[in-house]
Design an enzyme around this catalytic site. Structure first.
Site, PDB file in Angstrom:
ATOM      1  N   GLU A  72       8.841   6.882 -10.410  1.00 27.84           N
ATOM      2  CA  GLU A  72       9.221   8.115  -9.706  1.00 27.84           C
ATOM      3  C   GLU A  72      10.597   7.956  -9.064  1.00 27.84           C
ATOM      4  OE1 GLU A  72       6.138   8.636  -6.779  1.00 27.84           O
ATOM      5  OE2 GLU A  72       4.620   9.043  -8.305  1.00 27.84           O
TER       6      GLU A  72
ATOM      7  N   ASP B  46       1.328 -10.238  -4.533  1.00 29.96           N
ATOM      8  CA  ASP B  46       0.560 -11.434  -4.181  1.00 29.96           C
ATOM      9  C   ASP B  46      -0.766 -11.483  -4.948  1.00 29.96           C
ATOM     10  OD1 ASP B  46       0.460 -13.698  -2.181  1.00 29.96           O
ATOM     11  OD2 ASP B  46      -1.405 -12.706  -1.638  1.00 29.96           O
TER      12      ASP B  46
HETATM   13  C1  GLC Z   1      -0.366 -16.284  -2.513  1.00 27.33           C
HETATM   14  C2  GLC Z   1       0.702 -16.637  -1.520  1.00 27.33           C
HETATM   15  C3  GLC Z   1       0.143 -17.646  -0.569  1.00 27.33           C
HETATM   16  C4  GLC Z   1      -1.052 -17.061   0.135  1.00 27.33           C
HETATM   17  C5  GLC Z   1      -2.088 -16.554  -0.862  1.00 27.33           C
HETATM   18  C6  GLC Z   1      -3.107 -15.680  -0.206  1.00 27.33           C
HETATM   19  O1  GLC Z   1      -0.700 -17.349  -3.329  1.00 27.33           O
HETATM   20  O2  GLC Z   1       1.846 -17.077  -2.173  1.00 27.33           O
HETATM   21  O3  GLC Z   1       1.096 -18.079   0.360  1.00 27.33           O
HETATM   22  O4  GLC Z   1      -1.638 -18.038   0.950  1.00 27.33           O
HETATM   23  O5  GLC Z   1      -1.490 -15.780  -1.860  1.00 27.33           O
HETATM   24  O6  GLC Z   1      -2.534 -14.457   0.171  1.00 27.33           O
END
Ligand code: GLC
Ligand code: CA
Length: 564
Positions: A275, A224
């Site tokens: 790993e 993310d």
């Molecule tokens: C990314 C995710 C989104 C989230 C953001 C903050 O863009 O896809 O859904 O709100 O990160 O974590």
């Protein structure tokens, strides 16, 4: 609903073939990955929230769809301030979704079905309920506990102005003040304090988390906001007027987006991935300039990065062609494989986007934001055209070398839900940006499994986001045995893709009309898409699948065909 032309029959894969595919360390290079947003997929206990047992119960559905892997959006303990992207504990399962035992049962059953699992990992921020953040709040200014996050004194005589004028991605200021007067940085919601990635303890703890899930059999990670982790917080902090937009930053000098040092973090992650046998994989969510994407996708880094270029493209053959050419060349030079995506949990579903009028003379991108703001009233949505074009582009995507990322419900031709009542909305983007951004809840409405019944078969209770009446017509049950349905089309396309996909070679074939895109893959697999309005002639060969019925042997507008 869709209409499918299918003339050739596929070869069923043997158990031996299946097992070879599962063991292949390069499985990710051309995988079809299905994103599950767990709270909205299937609810096993009738509390209105989808859960892990619900997913396990639907593995036969995933098998019949024919996907290679599932990408599971966050399933960790969370107050759901941002749909689970606010993580309280990275090494546990949200009790609302199940237990670690449920997780183990789910992954075992997925693997038995030959399906890999990619877990979403959220390293940029924790939730404000995370033990570390609670400790930071309880600890004094300048303490080691505060140093895991980004705390600063405010500006102005009493420090009551934030350290900078930066905005959070979801609207409003990116700083929040706490009891003793200090401020902490949150690029997203205030419930998502940003971690300090200069801190060794933070770095090491994520390595522990990666091993924790890898040891449990997780095959890969979706990372993310991978482009935000490392930050330059040297004072004085620049003002927002001096910062470019997120996607414009292609020089690595922005204080928080896409800094070069972030790749040191991922090089370390790569060592952990290697790993394992087969090595764990990763895909970066990095909204960066196209020229800098390859750094995230490098084999010494995460290995793959999402490419959102097609997602942002309009209904325009020229744009598609350029994007495909550029991304395939980029993948070749970096050693990664390309990724393709039209829908995910953050954007308006592509069946809807492609049913909205094309803006601008050159067919600029259509993100559906204005349509959503109007509650789905303006401009008028052409449902049928949207579904037809969505099938055409999805079929095109499934013929490209690289990985295709699918979002739950797109196989049903599902549209965005635009008219959720305010009291049902959950997305922080809606709350922090009233009147400007309606948020992303419309693509996160729980899936319809049956034509009627409680929450259309999602569970025995209600659904945490209300489903509209029209959802019943798109239900899995309705489409299951219909040879002309969208679901049948996706199943057939995925089945053929598995059979036809070999080497990653790709070649354009020139057509007389620039509105027709035609390419060929090894084995003589041809994909032709008609972006124009007049029917187009097809090359000689057997038509394996078309996204809409052919007209007198011609490829009609808004249609893709595969031939061999
Ligand atoms: C990314 C995710 C989104 C989230 C953001 C903050 O863009 O896809 O859904 O709100 O990160 O974590
Ligand atoms: Ca449940």
């Amino acid at each position: 609903m869709a209409t499918v032309t299918s003339t050739a029959s596929p070869q069923v894969q043997s158990a031996a073939e299946l097992s070879t595919r599962v063991q292949d360390p390069l499985w990710w290079r051309q995988a079809a990955v299905y994103q599950i947003y767990p709270r909205s997929f299937a609810d096993s206990n009738g509390d209105g929230i989808g859960d892990l047992q619900g997913i396990t119960s639907r593995i036969p559905y995933l098998s019949s769809l024919g996907v290679d892997a599932v990408w599971l959006s966050p399933f960790y303990p969370s107050a759901l301030a941002d749909g689970g992207y606010d993580v309280d504990d990275y090494r546990d399962v949200d009790p609302k979704l199940g237990t670690l035992e449920d997780f183990d049962a789910m992954i075992t059953a997925l693997h038995r079905a030959g399906i890999k699992l990619v877990a979403d990992i959220v390293p940029n921020h924790t939730s404000n309920r995370h033990a570390w953040f609670q400790e930071a709040l309880a600890s004094p200014k300048g303490s080691a506990a505060r140093n895991r996050y980004i705390f600063r004194d405010g500006r102005g005589p009493n420090g009551d102005e934030p350290p900078s004028d930066w905005d959070s991605v979801f609207g409003g200021p990116a700083w929040e003040r706490i009891g003793d007067g200090q401020w902490y940085l949150h690029l997203f919601a205030k419930e998502q304090p940003d971690l300090n990635w200069d801190n060794r303890e933070v770095r090491n703890d994520f390595l522990t988390t990666l091993r924790f899930w890898s040891d449990r059999g997780v095959d890969g990670f979706r990372v993310d906001v991978a482009h935000a982790l490392t930050k330059d917080m040297t004072e004085p902090l620049p003002s927002k007027a001096d910062l470019g937009a997120e996607s414009d930053n292609n020089n690595g000098l922005h204080p928080f987006w896409d800094r070069d040092e972030v790749h040191e973090v991922f090089a370390q992650w790569r060592k952990v991935f290697n790993e394992y046998t087969p090595p764990r994989t990763a895909v970066a969510e990095a909204w960066v300039h196209a020229d800098r994407r390859a750094r995230y996708a490098s084999p010494t880094g995460l290995g793959q990065a999402f490419n959102f270029d097609l997602l942002k493209a309009g209904w325009n053959s020229g744009q598609f062609r350029d994007i495909i050419t550029k991304n395939l060349a980029e993948a070749k030079s970096s050693g990664a494989s390309s990724t393709w995506v039209f829908s995910n949990h953050d954007v308006v579903r592509h069946a809807t986007r492609y049913g909205l009028p094309v803006p601008g003379p050159a067919g600029g991108s259509q993100d559906g934001a204005a349509w959503l703001m109007s509650g789905g009233k303006e401009p008028a949505l052409d449902h049928t055209l949207g579904e037809r074009r969505a099938r055409a582009v999805s079929q095109l995507m499934l013929a490209l070398p690289g990985s295709a990322y699918l979002f739950q419900g797109e196989e049903l031709g599902l549209h965005e839900v635009a008219d959720l009542a305010d009291e049902h909305r959950q997305d922080p983007a809606f709350f922090r940006n009233r009147g400007v951004d309606i948020g992303r809840d419309g693509c996160r409405v729980p899936l319809p499994w049956t034509r009627t019944g409680s929450s259309f078969g999602f569970g025995s209770g209600g659904a945490h986001l209300p489903q509209p009446e029209w959802f019943g017509a798109y239900a899995v049950e309705v489409q299951e045995d219909d040879p002309a349905s969208n679901l049948t089309f996706y199943r057939r396309a995925l089945e053929l893709r598995r059979e036809l996909q070999t080497e990653e070679n790709f070649e354009w074939v020139e057509e007389i009309s620039p509105e027709v895109l035609h390419f060929i893959r090894p084995g003589g697999w041809r994909c032709v898409t008609n972006f124009g309005s007049a029917p187009a002639a097809l090359p000689p060969g057997t038509v394996l699948l078309a996204s809409s019925p052919l007209q007198n042997g011609l490829l009609p507008a808004d249609t893709t065909a595969w031939l061999i």
